[in-house]
Design a protein around this motif. Sequence first.
Motif, PDB file in Angstrom:
ATOM      1  N   PHE A 151       0.893  -1.091  -0.226  1.00  0.00           N
ATOM      2  CA  PHE A 151      -0.450  -0.010  -0.467  1.00  0.00           C
ATOM      3  C   PHE A 151       0.984   1.449   0.146  1.00  0.00           C
ATOM      4  O   PHE A 151       0.810   2.210  -0.887  1.00  0.00           O
ATOM      5  N   VAL A 152       1.952   1.230   1.100  1.00  0.00           N
ATOM      6  CA  VAL A 152       2.678   2.420   0.765  1.00  0.00           C
ATOM      7  C   VAL A 152       3.429   2.451  -0.826  1.00  0.00           C
ATOM      8  O   VAL A 152       3.824   3.985  -1.248  1.00  0.00           O
ATOM      9  N   GLU A 153       4.367   1.344  -1.327  1.00  0.00           N
ATOM     10  CA  GLU A 153       4.616   1.934  -2.559  1.00  0.00           C
ATOM     11  C   GLU A 153       3.871   2.425  -3.384  1.00  0.00           C
ATOM     12  O   GLU A 153       4.410   2.316  -4.294  1.00  0.00           O
ATOM     13  N   ALA A 154       2.633   1.445  -3.373  1.00  0.00           N
ATOM     14  CA  ALA A 154       0.978   2.423  -4.306  1.00  0.00           C
ATOM     15  C   ALA A 154       0.486   3.625  -3.846  1.00  0.00           C
ATOM     16  O   ALA A 154       0.458   4.274  -4.550  1.00  0.00           O
ATOM     17  N   GLY A 155       1.048   3.856  -2.765  1.00  0.00           N
ATOM     18  CA  GLY A 155       1.140   5.759  -2.501  1.00  0.00           C
ATOM     19  C   GLY A 155      -0.809   5.020  -2.159  1.00  0.00           C
ATOM     20  O   GLY A 155      -1.182   6.588  -2.039  1.00  0.00           O
ATOM     21  N   VAL A 156      -1.125   4.615  -1.439  1.00  0.00           N
ATOM     22  CA  VAL A 156      -2.762   4.982  -0.470  1.00  0.00           C
ATOM     23  C   VAL A 156      -2.227   4.073   0.784  1.00  0.00           C
ATOM     24  O   VAL A 156      -1.741   3.647   1.237  1.00  0.00           O
ATOM     25  N   GLU A 157      -3.460   4.703   1.253  1.00  0.00           N
ATOM     26  CA  GLU A 157      -3.570   4.532   3.200  1.00  0.00           C
ATOM     27  C   GLU A 157      -4.510   3.237   3.272  1.00  0.00           C
ATOM     28  O   GLU A 157      -5.899   3.954   2.883  1.00  0.00           O
ATOM     29  N   ILE A 158      -4.499   2.499   3.673  1.00  0.00           N
ATOM     30  CA  ILE A 158      -5.685   1.381   4.046  1.00  0.00           C
ATOM     31  C   ILE A 158      -5.168   0.290   5.090  1.00  0.00           C
ATOM     32  O   ILE A 158      -4.113  -0.731   5.144  1.00  0.00           O
ATOM     33  N   PRO A 159      -4.979   1.535   6.676  1.00  0.00           N
ATOM     34  CA  PRO A 159      -5.020   0.737   7.784  1.00  0.00           C
ATOM     35  C   PRO A 159      -4.979  -0.509   8.701  1.00  0.00           C
ATOM     36  O   PRO A 159      -4.784  -1.286   9.128  1.00  0.00           O
ATOM     37  N   GLU A 160      -6.784  -0.620   7.887  1.00  0.00           N
ATOM     38  CA  GLU A 160      -7.385  -2.034   8.180  1.00  0.00           C
ATOM     39  C   GLU A 160      -7.764  -2.743   7.751  1.00  0.00           C
ATOM     40  O   GLU A 160      -8.566  -2.003   6.394  1.00  0.00           O
ATOM     41  N   ILE A 161      -7.473  -4.180   7.251  1.00  0.00           N
ATOM     42  CA  ILE A 161      -7.737  -4.773   6.693  1.00  0.00           C
ATOM     43  C   ILE A 161      -8.144  -6.394   7.537  1.00  0.00           C
ATOM     44  O   ILE A 161      -7.540  -6.367   8.454  1.00  0.00           O
ATOM     45  N   GLU A 162      -8.776  -7.048   6.316  1.00  0.00           N
ATOM     46  CA  GLU A 162      -9.830  -8.702   7.311  1.00  0.00           C
ATOM     47  C   GLU A 162      -8.562  -9.655   5.986  1.00  0.00           C
ATOM     48  O   GLU A 162      -8.492  -9.573   5.067  1.00  0.00           O
ATOM     49  N   ILE A 163      -8.195 -10.601   7.135  1.00  0.00           N
ATOM     50  CA  ILE A 163      -7.130 -11.834   6.489  1.00  0.00           C
ATOM     51  C   ILE A 163      -7.994 -12.869   7.187  1.00  0.00           C
ATOM     52  O   ILE A 163      -7.472 -12.935   8.181  1.00  0.00           O
ATOM     53  N   SER A 164      -7.790 -13.893   5.856  1.00  0.00           N
ATOM     54  CA  SER A 164      -7.556 -14.698   6.161  1.00  0.00           C
ATOM     55  C   SER A 164      -7.156 -15.843   5.849  1.00  0.00           C
ATOM     56  O   SER A 164      -6.530 -15.972   4.742  1.00  0.00           O
ATOM     57  N   MET A 165      -6.314 -17.374   6.680  1.00  0.00           N
ATOM     58  CA  MET A 165      -5.466 -17.814   5.775  1.00  0.00           C
ATOM     59  C   MET A 165      -5.612 -19.115   6.113  1.00  0.00           C
ATOM     60  O   MET A 165      -6.029 -19.399   7.310  1.00  0.00           O
ATOM     61  N   TYR A 166      -5.207 -20.347   5.360  1.00  0.00           N
ATOM     62  CA  TYR A 166      -4.954 -22.059   5.781  1.00  0.00           C
ATOM     63  C   TYR A 166      -3.860 -22.212   5.004  1.00  0.00           C
ATOM     64  O   TYR A 166      -3.209 -21.619   3.943  1.00  0.00           O
ATOM     65  N   SER A 167      -2.868 -23.091   5.291  1.00  0.00           N
ATOM     66  CA  SER A 167      -1.753 -23.512   4.933  1.00  0.00           C
ATOM     67  C   SER A 167      -1.949 -24.963   5.130  1.00  0.00           C
ATOM     68  O   SER A 167      -2.263 -25.695   6.256  1.00  0.00           O
ATOM     69  N   GLU A 168      -1.161 -25.832   4.048  1.00  0.00           N
ATOM     70  CA  GLU A 168      -1.108 -26.775   4.160  1.00  0.00           C
ATOM     71  C   GLU A 168       0.601 -26.621   4.742  1.00  0.00           C
ATOM     72  O   GLU A 168       1.237 -27.854   5.107  1.00  0.00           O
ATOM     73  N   ILE A 169       1.229 -26.016   4.318  1.00  0.00           N
ATOM     74  CA  ILE A 169       2.925 -25.852   4.581  1.00  0.00           C
ATOM     75  C   ILE A 169       3.028 -25.541   5.882  1.00  0.00           C
ATOM     76  O   ILE A 169       2.792 -24.879   6.865  1.00  0.00           O
ATOM     77  N   PRO A 170       4.260 -27.256   6.597  1.00  0.00           N
ATOM     78  CA  PRO A 170       4.322 -27.038   7.978  1.00  0.00           C
ATOM     79  C   PRO A 170       5.411 -25.574   8.301  1.00  0.00           C
ATOM     80  O   PRO A 170       6.202 -25.294   7.162  1.00  0.00           O
TER      81      PRO A 170
END
Length: 324
Positions: free
Chosen positions: A73-92
């Motif tokens: 976001f910083v590199e793209a010149g935008v400000e988005i301080p609040e995001i929702e992230i969901s993650m699932y992983s098979e990788i130990p």
Amino acid sequence: MSSLQQKAVRVRIPASTANLGPGFDTLGMALSLYAWIEMKIANRTAIHLYGEELHGIPLDKSNLIYEVAQAVFVEAGVEIPEIEISMYSEIPLTRGLGSSASAIVGGLVAANALLDHPLPLSKLFDMATQIEQHPDNVGASLFGGMITATWDGEHADYIKITPPADLDILVAIPQFQLSTKAAREVLPQSLSMQDVVFNVSHVSLLTAAFCTGRLDMIATAMKDRIHQPYRGALIPGMTQILEEAHRHGALGVALSGAGPTLLALVNRQAGTGAELEQFLGDVLMDHEIDARTLWLKPDLTGPQVIEVSAQDSFADFIKGEVAV
């Protein structure tokens, strides 16, 4: 910004193996073991983790995926301080299969996709390598296939190599963690000219073998003197496996990344898979190492991105995608 708030992006990112023996911090290959990340704009940052491989991951803004998204976001010149992230992983985690690299690449690609791709892949590669400090795992996860890469501290260059079509990959994953930091601490601070020449010649041979399909050269080409001899004491049974696996059907064998996972390359047409899997399991059992084996393939495509509605359920998607 209102249109951004209506969408989410989901990214599937492959695991990776690094080094492949002599290619220390230089060679990487993407593997058919995956993490999935969803990202969307939120009123308040929230992080949701699914699956057994993500225990202990931070659920606040110190989360690695959140941090790399903010870098985009910083590199793209935008400000988005609040995001929702969901993650699932098979990788130990911390097993030498690129778990941190997949998180870095996934966070960068998801954030960039959320903004409609303002940054080119070359920039994402530089950013990922700056975070990881070596290009092999992040390059493999970002581009797919096998990559050979360099990093000068500011910019990473790479060439992608398509692995042979008949290549299968057997990994033996010990049920203990080994941090990259601990695995690097056992390495010497200087090397003899003889050992340097040995590795340069072998990584050159290995790269040429993959480019030309010379599977018969892989066992010789995957030998290493820079890191594996020093890490052998950290993984009981590893030295025996490196020395003897080719007698049981492996094209070549190596410590995967910093370990403790061990990786064998196999010609699918040779019919030696069962014998090799039994050999790896027996050696590790003889050294009282509890390990599981997985059969994988090279992932040839890298991250897969889909755009969905912000109202869609990630939990339901994962249940349908991977039968959690």
